[in-house]
Design a protein around this motif. Structure first.
Motif, PDB file in Angstrom:
ATOM      1  N   GLY A   1       0.967  -0.940  -0.235  1.00 25.88           N
ATOM      2  CA  GLY A   1       0.568   0.236   0.240  1.00 25.88           C
ATOM      3  C   GLY A   1       0.707   1.607   0.160  1.00 25.88           C
ATOM      4  O   GLY A   1       1.766   1.162   0.962  1.00 25.88           O
ATOM      5  N   SER A   2       0.501   2.119  -0.883  1.00 21.96           N
ATOM      6  CA  SER A   2       0.922   3.474  -0.906  1.00 21.96           C
ATOM      7  C   SER A   2       1.271   4.217   0.594  1.00 21.96           C
ATOM      8  O   SER A   2       2.378   4.852   0.880  1.00 21.96           O
ATOM      9  CB  SER A   2       0.274   4.072  -1.644  1.00 21.96           C
ATOM     10  N   GLN A   3       0.405   3.930   2.259  1.00 25.34           N
ATOM     11  CA  GLN A   3       0.856   4.503   2.706  1.00 25.34           C
ATOM     12  C   GLN A   3       2.091   3.800   3.298  1.00 25.34           C
ATOM     13  O   GLN A   3       2.988   4.218   4.063  1.00 25.34           O
ATOM     14  CB  GLN A   3      -0.694   3.826   4.401  1.00 25.34           C
TER      15      GLN A   3
ATOM     16  N   TYR B   1      -2.793  14.658   4.119  1.00 23.12           N
ATOM     17  CA  TYR B   1      -3.673  13.603   4.607  1.00 23.12           C
ATOM     18  C   TYR B   1      -3.164  12.762   6.002  1.00 23.12           C
ATOM     19  O   TYR B   1      -1.828  13.376   6.424  1.00 23.12           O
ATOM     20  CB  TYR B   1      -2.927  12.907   3.243  1.00 23.12           C
TER      21      TYR B   1
ATOM     22  N   ASN C   1      -6.010  14.796  -1.425  1.00 19.69           N
ATOM     23  CA  ASN C   1      -7.158  14.604   0.712  1.00 19.69           C
ATOM     24  C   ASN C   1      -6.834  15.202   1.235  1.00 19.69           C
ATOM     25  O   ASN C   1      -5.702  15.055   2.027  1.00 19.69           O
ATOM     26  CB  ASN C   1      -6.997  13.029   0.774  1.00 19.69           C
TER      27      ASN C   1
ATOM     28  N   ASP D   1       2.336  11.814  -3.759  1.00 16.78           N
ATOM     29  CA  ASP D   1       1.309  10.827  -3.126  1.00 16.78           C
ATOM     30  C   ASP D   1       0.520  10.461  -3.697  1.00 16.78           C
ATOM     31  O   ASP D   1       0.114  11.623  -3.752  1.00 16.78           O
ATOM     32  CB  ASP D   1       1.355  11.203  -1.664  1.00 16.78           C
TER      33      ASP D   1
ATOM     34  N   PRO E   1      -2.346   8.282  -5.506  1.00 15.10           N
ATOM     35  CA  PRO E   1      -3.352   7.746  -4.856  1.00 15.10           C
ATOM     36  C   PRO E   1      -4.265   7.761  -5.938  1.00 15.10           C
ATOM     37  O   PRO E   1      -5.085   6.490  -5.943  1.00 15.10           O
ATOM     38  CB  PRO E   1      -3.860   7.375  -3.522  1.00 15.10           C
ATOM     39  N   TYR E   2      -4.837   8.927  -6.357  1.00 16.55           N
ATOM     40  CA  TYR E   2      -5.764   9.249  -7.555  1.00 16.55           C
ATOM     41  C   TYR E   2      -5.669   9.423  -8.626  1.00 16.55           C
ATOM     42  O   TYR E   2      -6.737  10.015  -9.440  1.00 16.55           O
ATOM     43  CB  TYR E   2      -6.784  10.581  -6.367  1.00 16.55           C
TER      44      TYR E   2
ATOM     45  N   THR F   1      -0.653   3.339  -6.372  1.00 15.58           N
ATOM     46  CA  THR F   1      -1.229   1.932  -5.423  1.00 15.58           C
ATOM     47  C   THR F   1      -2.292   1.283  -6.330  1.00 15.58           C
ATOM     48  O   THR F   1      -3.006   2.722  -6.669  1.00 15.58           O
ATOM     49  CB  THR F   1      -1.312   2.810  -4.557  1.00 15.58           C
TER      50      THR F   1
ATOM     51  N   SER G   1      -5.169   0.656  -4.759  1.00 14.12           N
ATOM     52  CA  SER G   1      -6.396   0.701  -3.523  1.00 14.12           C
ATOM     53  C   SER G   1      -7.222   0.893  -4.063  1.00 14.12           C
ATOM     54  O   SER G   1      -8.740   0.859  -3.916  1.00 14.12           O
ATOM     55  CB  SER G   1      -5.168   1.379  -2.139  1.00 14.12           C
ATOM     56  N   LYS G   2      -6.762   2.483  -5.233  1.00 15.84           N
ATOM     57  CA  LYS G   2      -8.702   2.611  -6.170  1.00 15.84           C
ATOM     58  C   LYS G   2      -8.582   2.533  -6.864  1.00 15.84           C
ATOM     59  O   LYS G   2      -9.751   2.815  -7.225  1.00 15.84           O
ATOM     60  CB  LYS G   2      -8.002   4.153  -5.786  1.00 15.84           C
TER      61      LYS G   2
ATOM     62  N   ARG H   1      -3.610  -4.888  -0.566  1.00 12.87           N
ATOM     63  CA  ARG H   1      -2.242  -3.867   0.207  1.00 12.87           C
ATOM     64  C   ARG H   1      -1.068  -4.107  -1.063  1.00 12.87           C
ATOM     65  O   ARG H   1      -0.102  -4.397  -0.935  1.00 12.87           O
ATOM     66  CB  ARG H   1      -2.390  -4.187   1.479  1.00 12.87           C
TER      67      ARG H   1
HETATM   68  C1  LIG Z   1      -3.483  10.672  -0.437  1.00  8.75           C
HETATM   69  C2  LIG Z   1      -3.498   9.261   0.560  1.00  8.75           C
HETATM   70  N1  LIG Z   1      -2.269   8.722   0.519  1.00  8.75           N
HETATM   71  C3  LIG Z   1      -1.959   7.255   0.577  1.00  8.75           C
HETATM   72  C4  LIG Z   1      -3.659   6.912   0.760  1.00  8.75           C
HETATM   73  C5  LIG Z   1      -3.054   5.069   1.436  1.00  8.75           C
HETATM   74  O1  LIG Z   1      -3.814   4.499   0.705  1.00  8.75           O
HETATM   75  P1  LIG Z   1      -2.622   2.469   0.312  1.00  8.75           P
HETATM   76  O2  LIG Z   1      -4.388   1.955   0.385  1.00  8.75           O
HETATM   77  O3  LIG Z   1      -2.447   2.644  -1.081  1.00  8.75           O
HETATM   78  O4  LIG Z   1      -1.892   2.322   1.519  1.00  8.75           O
HETATM   79  C6  LIG Z   1      -4.300   7.748   0.815  1.00  8.75           C
HETATM   80  C7  LIG Z   1      -5.919   6.142   1.603  1.00  8.75           C
HETATM   81  O5  LIG Z   1      -6.650   6.321   1.241  1.00  8.75           O
HETATM   82  C8  LIG Z   1      -5.168   8.641   0.794  1.00  8.75           C
HETATM   83  O6  LIG Z   1      -6.296   8.947   0.445  1.00  8.75           O
END
Ligand SMILES: Cc1ncc(COP(=O)(O)O)c(C=O)c1O
Length: 411
Positions: free
Chosen positions: A99-101, A125, A174, A202, A204-205, A231, A233-234, A241
């Protein structure tokens, strides 16, 4: 006997949003609180076939430990996508992360000494702020507007604070849903390059743009200094993950060492299954379906806000992503609106949790991806009623839809 936590945990606050999401899980509550993609758009059948195929064809590799940098075919696929956006990536400059987190955490671990400064956009964020806090960083926030971070303030802030890192979400941020304007991207790249400050971009979107023209990533403009996070994820599913870091090549090694201490490597099975999926399924067509659906939901929310919100309410108009940011009429506070909305079975996120420094209480974050159009209309009508009832009696009454002047835009 009490167990003392480490010093770095003392400044760590639990995410207010995670606490709110617990309330939002009540089955009667219409939630616009989480950052959740629409589950009905997960490619569940295709993923199930991909997992089945890798387990049948090559279970030994798909279930074995893997290399820390990630499964090479996946790194190659990511590098190809990044090159398509003007970033000179190769498999060697890409690391797969959980995950990018995790990318935010690893870059922080590698770059931030205790007390190092990170420059961010305000609001920001939340989970990135949590990661910076965990490394005892000093976070300095610069304001943003409808065009993203106000980069005209950057040069002076860099001179004053000598940051170890600039962190931002340039695309559909975000929590505000705003996008960094093209001239500001160039300005940011110039300041970062001029002062040798690394940038954590960052993103993700970025793949979820449903309006307007695509932007140039910072990593294409300040290549040798930018860590670019992406990521699945979206676009596929957050439960996989699976994300990635594109980094200046000499930094891949320290990132790899940092990741070894965290989790050795990202789940091999998920990486193999996604490579299998990407080879057999039309990812671009899938992205097209996501964009079309999110555009519809976003537009439904914008229309419903215009219909339902009392005068003095303003909001951003995102070109993609999952969120918009609503400014409450003067005199209303996000926490009282949150509680009153829950009483009407609607969940939103109070904006104050996203601010660095003194919290501002006049904002809400609204997610439009996780409810269908009918629920968005119902939820925004309930939220509009909530706001109208909370406004002092002296405020103008809620006017009929046709009498409403258009809400000011580009907050
Ligand atoms: C700005 C931002 N960075 C990172 C993430 C984390 O995403 P990931 O599921 O890839 O860990 C999110 C998740 O909502 C996000 O909004």
């Amino acid at each position: 006997m009490t167990i003392e936590t480490a010093r770095r945990m003392r400044g760590a606050v639990p995410s207010a949003i995670r606490e709110i999401l617990k309330v939002a899980e009540r089955p009667d509550v219409l939630s616009f609180a989480g950052g959740l993609p629409a589950p009905e758009l997960f490619p569940a059948r295709e993923l199930s076939q991909a997992f089945e195929a890798v387990l049948r064809k090559n279970p030994g590799a798909a279930l074995q430990y893997g290399v820390t940098e990630g499964f090479l075919p996946l790194r190659e696929w990511v590098a190809g996508r990044l090159r398509g956006r003007g970033i000179p990536a190769s498999a060697e400059s890409v690391m797969v992360v959980s995950g990018s987190q995790q990318g935010i955490d690893l870059v922080s671990r590698v770059l931030l000494d205790p007390g190092a400064t990170v420059l961010v956009e305000n609001p920001s964020y939340l989970a990135a702020l949590q990661a910076f806090a965990a490394y005892e960083a000093n976070v300095v926030a610069l304001p943003g507007d409808a065009d993203g971070l106000r980069t005209e303030l950057l040069e002076e802030a860099v001179r004053e604070h000598r940051p170890a890192l600039i962190y931002l979400v340039p695309e559909f941020q975000n929590p505000r849903g705003t996008t960094l304007a093209a001239d500001r991207r160039h300005a940011l790249a110039a300041v970062a390059s001029g002062h040798g400050v690394p940038v954590l971009e960052d993103d993700p979107y970025g793949a979820l743009r449903f309006r307007g023209v695509s932007s140039t990533p910072i990593a294409a403009l300040a290549h040798g200094l930018t860590f670019h996070l992406g990521t699945f994820s979206k676009t596929l599913a957050p439960g996989l993950r699976l994300g990635w870091v594109h980094a200046p090549k000499p930094l891949i090694r320290p990132l790899t060492v940092a990741k070894q201490a965290c989790d050795l490597h990202t789940a091999t099975l998920a990486q193999h299954a996604v490579v299998e999926l990407l080879g057999t399924f039309d990812y671009e067509a899938h992205l097209g379906r996501l964009r079309a659906e999110y555009r519809q939901r976003c537009e439904a929310m914008l229309r419903a806000l215009e219909r339902s919100m009392p005068p003095g309410t303003r909001w951003t108009t995102p070109d993609g992503g999952l969120f918009l940011w609503l400014e409450l009429p003067a005199g209303l506070r996000d926490d009282e609106v949150f509680h009153a909305a829950i009483d009407r079975a609607v969940a939103v996120v109070p904006g104050s949790g996203f601010f660095v420094g003194p919290p501002e209480h006049g904002f809400l974050r609204l997610n439009f991806s996780n409810q269908n159009v009918a629920n968005i209309e119902l939820g925004m009508a309930r939220l509009g009623q909530t706001l109208s009832e909370l406004l002092p009696a002296s405020s103008p009454p809620l006017v009929h839809r046709d009498e409403l002047s258009p809400a000011p835009r580009g907050l």
